[in-house]
Write a protein that holds these residues in place. Structure first.
Motif, PDB file in Angstrom:
ATOM      1  N   UNK A 141       0.180   6.703  -5.214  1.00 17.40           N
ATOM      2  CA  UNK A 141      -1.151   7.340  -5.264  1.00 17.40           C
ATOM      3  C   UNK A 141      -2.085   6.619  -6.240  1.00 17.40           C
ATOM      4  N   UNK A 149      -7.708  -2.459   7.982  1.00 14.87           N
ATOM      5  CA  UNK A 149      -6.632  -2.707   8.938  1.00 14.87           C
ATOM      6  C   UNK A 149      -7.039  -3.731   9.987  1.00 14.87           C
ATOM      7  N   UNK A 192      -3.256   3.483  -4.531  1.00 15.38           N
ATOM      8  CA  UNK A 192      -4.229   3.718  -3.456  1.00 15.38           C
ATOM      9  C   UNK A 192      -5.602   4.134  -3.987  1.00 15.38           C
ATOM     10  N   UNK A 193      -5.626   4.642  -5.222  1.00 18.89           N
ATOM     11  CA  UNK A 193      -6.916   5.032  -5.804  1.00 18.89           C
ATOM     12  C   UNK A 193      -7.759   3.822  -6.155  1.00 18.89           C
ATOM     13  N   UNK A 253     -15.378   2.561  -2.115  1.00 17.50           N
ATOM     14  CA  UNK A 253     -15.019   3.261  -3.355  1.00 17.50           C
ATOM     15  C   UNK A 253     -14.885   2.290  -4.527  1.00 17.50           C
ATOM     16  N   UNK A 303     -15.898   0.235   4.729  1.00 17.46           N
ATOM     17  CA  UNK A 303     -15.067   1.368   4.320  1.00 17.46           C
ATOM     18  C   UNK A 303     -13.986   0.950   3.321  1.00 17.46           C
ATOM     19  N   UNK A 304     -13.592  -0.340   3.383  1.00 20.09           N
ATOM     20  CA  UNK A 304     -12.546  -0.812   2.476  1.00 20.09           C
ATOM     21  C   UNK A 304     -13.047  -0.975   1.049  1.00 20.09           C
ATOM     22  N   UNK A 305     -14.368  -1.159   0.888  1.00 24.78           N
ATOM     23  CA  UNK A 305     -14.896  -1.377  -0.468  1.00 24.78           C
ATOM     24  C   UNK A 305     -15.822  -0.250  -0.906  1.00 24.78           C
ATOM     25  N   UNK A 335     -13.089  -0.657  -5.040  1.00 24.57           N
ATOM     26  CA  UNK A 335     -11.704  -0.869  -5.461  1.00 24.57           C
ATOM     27  C   UNK A 335     -11.580  -2.094  -6.363  1.00 24.57           C
ATOM     28  N   UNK A 349       2.523   2.330   2.508  1.00 24.30           N
ATOM     29  CA  UNK A 349       2.512   2.956   3.835  1.00 24.30           C
ATOM     30  C   UNK A 349       3.924   2.941   4.414  1.00 24.30           C
ATOM     31  N   UNK A 406      -8.406  -1.100   1.916  1.00 25.56           N
ATOM     32  CA  UNK A 406      -7.613  -1.685   3.004  1.00 25.56           C
ATOM     33  C   UNK A 406      -8.456  -1.736   4.268  1.00 25.56           C
ATOM     34  N   UNK A 424     -12.533  10.423   0.917  1.00 24.74           N
ATOM     35  CA  UNK A 424     -11.070  10.389   0.999  1.00 24.74           C
ATOM     36  C   UNK A 424     -10.470   9.458  -0.054  1.00 24.74           C
ATOM     37  N   UNK A 425     -11.305   8.604  -0.640  1.00 31.06           N
ATOM     38  CA  UNK A 425     -10.829   7.766  -1.734  1.00 31.06           C
ATOM     39  C   UNK A 425     -10.993   8.477  -3.075  1.00 31.06           C
ATOM     40  N   UNK A 475      -9.812   1.202  13.895  1.00 28.38           N
ATOM     41  CA  UNK A 475      -9.562   2.220  12.872  1.00 28.38           C
ATOM     42  C   UNK A 475     -10.818   3.051  12.586  1.00 28.38           C
ATOM     43  N   UNK A 519       0.827  -1.226   0.000  1.00 33.12           N
ATOM     44  CA  UNK A 519       0.000   0.000   0.000  1.00 33.12           C
ATOM     45  C   UNK A 519       0.853   1.265   0.000  1.00 33.12           C
TER      46      UNK A 519
END
Lengths: 301, 296
Positions: free
Chosen positions: A72, A82, A75-76, A151, A147-149, A153, A52, A80, A103-104, A86, A50
């Protein structure tokens, strides 16, 4: 082969403590399990992928993008989840999902729509206006997955997604993960619970103390061709009978393992047992579980 | 046959719309920062302190204008519009200090404490994007906090102008650029230090307390050193006190002189004080960036 991620001689150290040693692996798209004991380097690998943290040596790609130079863009298109806490405890799930989508990079209206959709998908639609601080552990894990999906991904990294869940919560989470593939989202699941990986993944990458133990399809890893035989009484006559018939046999106490090649091994065992007057107590196909694979390969290092 | 409802599994709808990347992520962080500081879409108790301070900052302007309305020329008689704005800045500067003390930790600490930073680290953002967006939120909110009472004052003074509203608006307009400039000065004095403290502390209450203690402590030390002429060149210690420097710079911008100010006692030009504020502010920003470089 289209890859989810690749690593080439990848290494990372926290000060003097090495977390990954020259890891080289190519993982195809689909559902991949990243297994290993605590401290095996799973989370470190995900964080490098990622962008990080930076690797100490080697290189890595995610969806054919270089993790060092194209952080970047990576990450778009990845998500993720965690391992640890979180979630902002003072926000409602609905607000946080809109925020997470924003934020995505999703526009505000799209973020609202996606937030609503994923909360429904993970079964939190009725609880969307509750504060996350009031959620149970199971609900928090679902919110973390959402939250991980949110946007949409192409690839999502899930770090210990079933941690802290009770049996029913675990089943629901595994069902959700198993469904992600049908949504067109590739999944990399990190877990030290091998049954979870067996149930949800097609591929497995085994790590132990930062080194690669095994990488390959789960079917190939967990179902080696062999037959296990348990007998009543002395096993020696049967073992000798099988060996004289050309079978590859290993013995552990009174448990006999016979390599299952192209011949009809079951007939061979039956004939040898009849010829030596051995009473068979148990006979099974000896499919090795992922756990056995992991232990055997770990012991063989 | 009776009609029955049906439940349809609509499945998963992939998203194929636009993605705004870093620009969208930064805008989201900025807007969230403003909501967070003001307690918007948070529990009611989270709204208490920010809105109480906003009321405390605005009410004096409203009262001042109200009295001026009932006693035309009574309060402002003999005092220029610039002096009135300068006095209100010094008055509201102290409230803005408390506001900043509470706002800066709100922007940085929960993300670290609750682990949200680990999610943000996986988004199309760099640590510079994150901090600059949060910084912009704080600048916007503290700026609005300082400007709003001044704007109320400007409109109120215009409305009570004996020559009419329009004449009042025109006469008071020359103070507006100065209001903007002084707002920037207070922001430079308050915000970077707030970020430094918030980037280090793990609890919001501790961060707010430490921030106010540092600001008051710096003033006390500077005043003691300058007043007692402790060592040669000790007068330059006056520059470490951000509140005193900002107050003096504000009066300087509005053309007011304050012989009892710390900078005047140290015989330092407020312009030099302003440069010192900018340097200290830049150091504070650089430190915060350094701190977050290893966190994201």
């Amino acid at each position: 082969m289209e890859t989810a991620f690749t690593t080439d001689a990848l290494g990372h150290a926290y000060g003097r403590i090495a977390a990954l040693h020259s890891l080289s692996v190519e993982v195809p798209r689909g559902r991949t399990g990243l297994v290993g004991a605590n401290g095996a380097g799973k989370s470190t690998l995900i964080k490098i992928l990622l962008g990080i943290i930076e690797q100490t040596t080697g290189r890595a790609t995610v969806l054919d993008l270089d993790t060092g130079r194209e952080t970047i863009p990576i990450r778009s298109v990845v998500g993720y989840m965690p391992e640890g806490e979180c979630l902002p405890l003072d926000q409602t799930a609905a607000d946080f999902m809109v925020y997470a989508a924003g934020t995505a990079g999703l526009p505000r209206d799209a973020a609202r729509q996606r937030a609503s959709d994923v909360l429904t998908l993970v079964g939190l639609d009725e609880e969307r206006f509750r504060y996350l601080g009031d959620y149970s552990t199971g609900m928090k894990q679902r919110a973390k997955l959402a939250q991980a999906i949110v946007h949409d991904p192409s690839l999502v990294f899930l770090d210990e997604p079933t941690a802290g869940l009770d049996p029913s919560g675990r089943e629901e989470m595994l069902d959700l993960i198993a469904r992600l593939g049908s949504f067109g989202i590739d999944v990399v699941v990190s877990s030290h619970v091998l049954r979870d990986i067996e149930r949800t993944c097609d591929w497995v990458v085994m790590l132990d103390e930062g080194t690669l133990l095994h990488a390959g399809p789960i079917g190939g890893a967990s179902h080696e061709r062999r037959i296990r035989v348990q007998v009543n009484g002395d096993a020696t006559p049967l073992v000798e009978g099988l060996r004289s018939a050309g079978a590859l046999v290993t013995v552990d106490d009174r448990r006999i393992t016979v390599a299952h090649d192209d011949r009809d091994t079951y007939d061979l065992i039956r004939d040898a047992a009849a010829a030596t007057g051995t009473s068979i107590r148990n006979l099974d196909d000896g499919a090795a579980s992922l756990e056995e694979m992991f232990l055997r390969r770990g012991a063989g290092r | 046959m009776t009609e029955r409802g049906a439940v349809y599994d609509l499945g998963y709808a992939p998203y194929d719309g636009s993605r705004l990347g870093r620009r969208g992520a930064r805008a989201t962080l900025f807007a969230d920062g403003i909501r967070r500081v003001l307690g918007i879409r948070r529990k009611a108790r989270r709204k208490v302190f920010p809105w109480m301070l906003i009321v405390i900052a605005v009410v004096p302007s409203i009262v001042f204008v109200g009295i001026n309305f009932f006693v035309p020329g009574g309060i402002t008689e003999g005092a220029s519009t610039n002096a009135t704005h300068a006095n209100f800045f010094v008055l509201n500067g102290a409230v803005a200090l408390v506001f900043t003390a509470l706002a800066a930790p709100e922007l940085l600490i929960p993300d670290r404490r609750d682990g949200v930073l680990s999610i943000l680290s996986s988004r199309p953002l760099t640590y510079v994007d994150y901090l600059s967006s949060r910084f912009a939120s704080l600048v916007a909110v503290v700026g609005a906090f300082l400007i709003f009472p001044q704007f109320v004052l400007y409109l109120g003074l215009a409305a009570t102008n004996t020559d009419g509203l329009f004449r009042g608006l025109v006469e008071g307009a020359d103070a507006l650029p100065k209001v903007l400039l002084v707002t920037v000065i207070y922001i430079i004095a308050y915000v970077p230090l707030g970020f430094v403290v918030a980037s280090l502390a793990n609890r919001k209450a501790i961060a707010a307390t430490v921030y106010i203690a540092i600001v008051i402590g710096l003033s006390a030390v500077a005043e003691a050193v300058v007043a007692n002429n402790v060592f040669a060149g000790g007068r330059w210690v006056a520059l470490i006190a951000p509140v005193n420097t900002a107050d003096a710079a504000a009066e300087w911008v509005f053309g007011q002189s304050s012989p009892e100010s710390l900078l005047a006692a140290a015989d330092i030009n407020p312009g030099v004080g302003l440069v010192a504020l900018i340097v200290f502010g830049a150091i504070g920003v650089a430190f915060s960036l350094y701190r977050y470089r290893s966190l994201m």
